[in-house]
Design an enzyme around this catalytic site. Sequence first.
Site, mmCIF file in Angstrom:
data_model
loop_
_atom_site.group_PDB
_atom_site.id
_atom_site.type_symbol
_atom_site.label_atom_id
_atom_site.label_comp_id
_atom_site.label_asym_id
_atom_site.label_seq_id
_atom_site.Cartn_x
_atom_site.Cartn_y
_atom_site.Cartn_z
ATOM 1 N N GLY A 1 0.792 -1.228 0.000
ATOM 2 C CA GLY A 1 0.000 0.000 0.000
ATOM 3 C C GLY A 1 0.819 1.271 0.000
ATOM 4 O O GLY A 1 0.303 2.350 -0.275
ATOM 5 N N CYS B 1 -21.522 -7.567 -20.276
ATOM 6 C CA CYS B 1 -20.340 -7.686 -19.413
ATOM 7 C C CYS B 1 -19.262 -6.707 -19.852
ATOM 8 O O CYS B 1 -18.989 -6.546 -21.039
ATOM 9 C CB CYS B 1 -19.757 -9.089 -19.491
ATOM 10 S SG CYS B 1 -20.791 -10.373 -18.820
ATOM 11 N N CYS C 1 -26.387 -9.796 -18.600
ATOM 12 C CA CYS C 1 -25.638 -9.484 -19.817
ATOM 13 C C CYS C 1 -26.469 -9.927 -21.020
ATOM 14 O O CYS C 1 -26.968 -11.055 -21.054
ATOM 15 C CB CYS C 1 -24.293 -10.212 -19.792
ATOM 16 S SG CYS C 1 -23.391 -10.070 -21.336
ATOM 17 N N CYS D 1 -17.005 -12.805 -20.755
ATOM 18 C CA CYS D 1 -18.301 -12.862 -21.425
ATOM 19 C C CYS D 1 -18.255 -13.905 -22.557
ATOM 20 O O CYS D 1 -19.151 -14.745 -22.668
ATOM 21 C CB CYS D 1 -18.629 -11.481 -21.989
ATOM 22 S SG CYS D 1 -20.276 -11.336 -22.676
ATOM 23 N N CYS E 1 -24.190 -13.004 -22.813
ATOM 24 C CA CYS E 1 -23.920 -14.312 -22.191
ATOM 25 C C CYS E 1 -24.919 -14.645 -21.087
ATOM 26 O O CYS E 1 -24.919 -15.765 -20.579
ATOM 27 C CB CYS E 1 -22.491 -14.364 -21.636
ATOM 28 S SG CYS E 1 -22.218 -13.333 -20.189
#
Lengths: 196, 277
Positions: free
Chosen positions: B30, B265, B240, B271, B243
Amino acid sequence: MISAFLRKHSFDVVFDSQQVYRLLLEAVSNPARIVSIREYADKLFGGHPAFLAVAMTLMDNEVSFTTCSNQPLAEEIVSLTLAMKETTERADFVFVCDPHDLNDLKNIMRKVKSGTLADPHRSATVIIRNDGVPACPLKLSGPGIDGHTTVSVTQRVKDAIALRKNRSDEYPQGIDLIFVSSGGELLAVPRLVGDG
Amino acid sequence: MNSNYNFAFLDEGSKKEIRRAVLKAVSIPGYQVPFGSRELPIGRGWGTGGIQLTLSLIGRDDILKVIDQGSDESVNAVNIKKFVGLCTDVRTTTDTREATLIQTRHRIPERALTNGQILIFQVPLPEPLRVVEAREEVTKKMHAEKDYASMWLQLYESLVKYNKVTIGAEYPCMVEGRYMMNPSPIPKFDNPKLHKAECLYLFGAGREKKIYAIPPYTQVVSLAFDDVPFEKENFVGKRCRLCGSADTYLDEIFDRQTGGRAYQCSDTSHCQWTADS
């Protein structure tokens, strides 16, 4: 004295250093994992080819190092990387060639820099030669480890981690440890990873 | 491969500096490690941080995937793939499963990444505190002192004004309870994927000259109050159109002629895989 570079250097600074780096990165990202850099260390000559492989991967004239009074190794590293020799207190990379002397290791671990709260990256990476029988179980936890894991390490690995803990550096200050055997086995224990 | 350039374009000195920065970044999850961002034949702001990370990591055995907002075929992704291919000859792929290195702009693939994979983010603004403090020397000090009060206050003000946290992308998170981190402009939907992931996440900000990292199995917690939990985008009732997935991050597609809205997607590879299987 003929340098290692001239005698038997076949370490490719582009492709071999990339491979060693990826193994180093794997070790630092997954602290309990031991990786082997032997294939690449074998391309270097001298008493500490695994150290040289790490040095050639990470070091250049922008960083400083110490080999803690191992002068031949220091000269080899300078000739191969152009890195600057520095005192233990100020060196970016500290190579510990003979960690069997516990007092020596204590002295080094006490002196090395651990960065500041604002600039914790200005800390030393201590690279310790790690030969011996890995007979001591060590429980590790921290980033890179899923919960806890136990690895078998040498007494010197345990000593070095204990000495680091004794410094009581306030995180994010700290020291990153890399243990390398003469056979090229490499184990990394970054500052946030510890026993327990 | 264009032999006029070094393998992976960058000179070895540049790679070493980036590699050292990455190792420190992984050791201090981080924390933004400064680095000397190099000139590339691509303007800053087009993913130069991510590209420099990719170039310093990549080897001949790697398989590279590049996505832009989830898509393998957008301009940014295609041109980065071409560029890296030109100076390395590495194989590229659109299949998330077989890629060893994935460079991404603003998405994390839907399919969970495995331990050997590295996801490299292109980061425009690495500093999460920039919205509350303009001066770099001050934000650096705030990180040193773990002084994140002003960021919490901003979240609280958002709650008071709008009854919810209004940050969309770039939702800040705490890494290992120590550093506040900007996860790059990924949607909030992707934030939970950062927590205890198996893969290594690397973040490169070329213009801002910063590198940071999240190693595997690292605690990454999105900012939230005890009584106002973190909330990601909600796609309840939507699927979606290609798909049929109902559990992925969806892009809204607006049809100007009919005025209709459809969803598909954002991760094109996932997808395609779902549609084919």
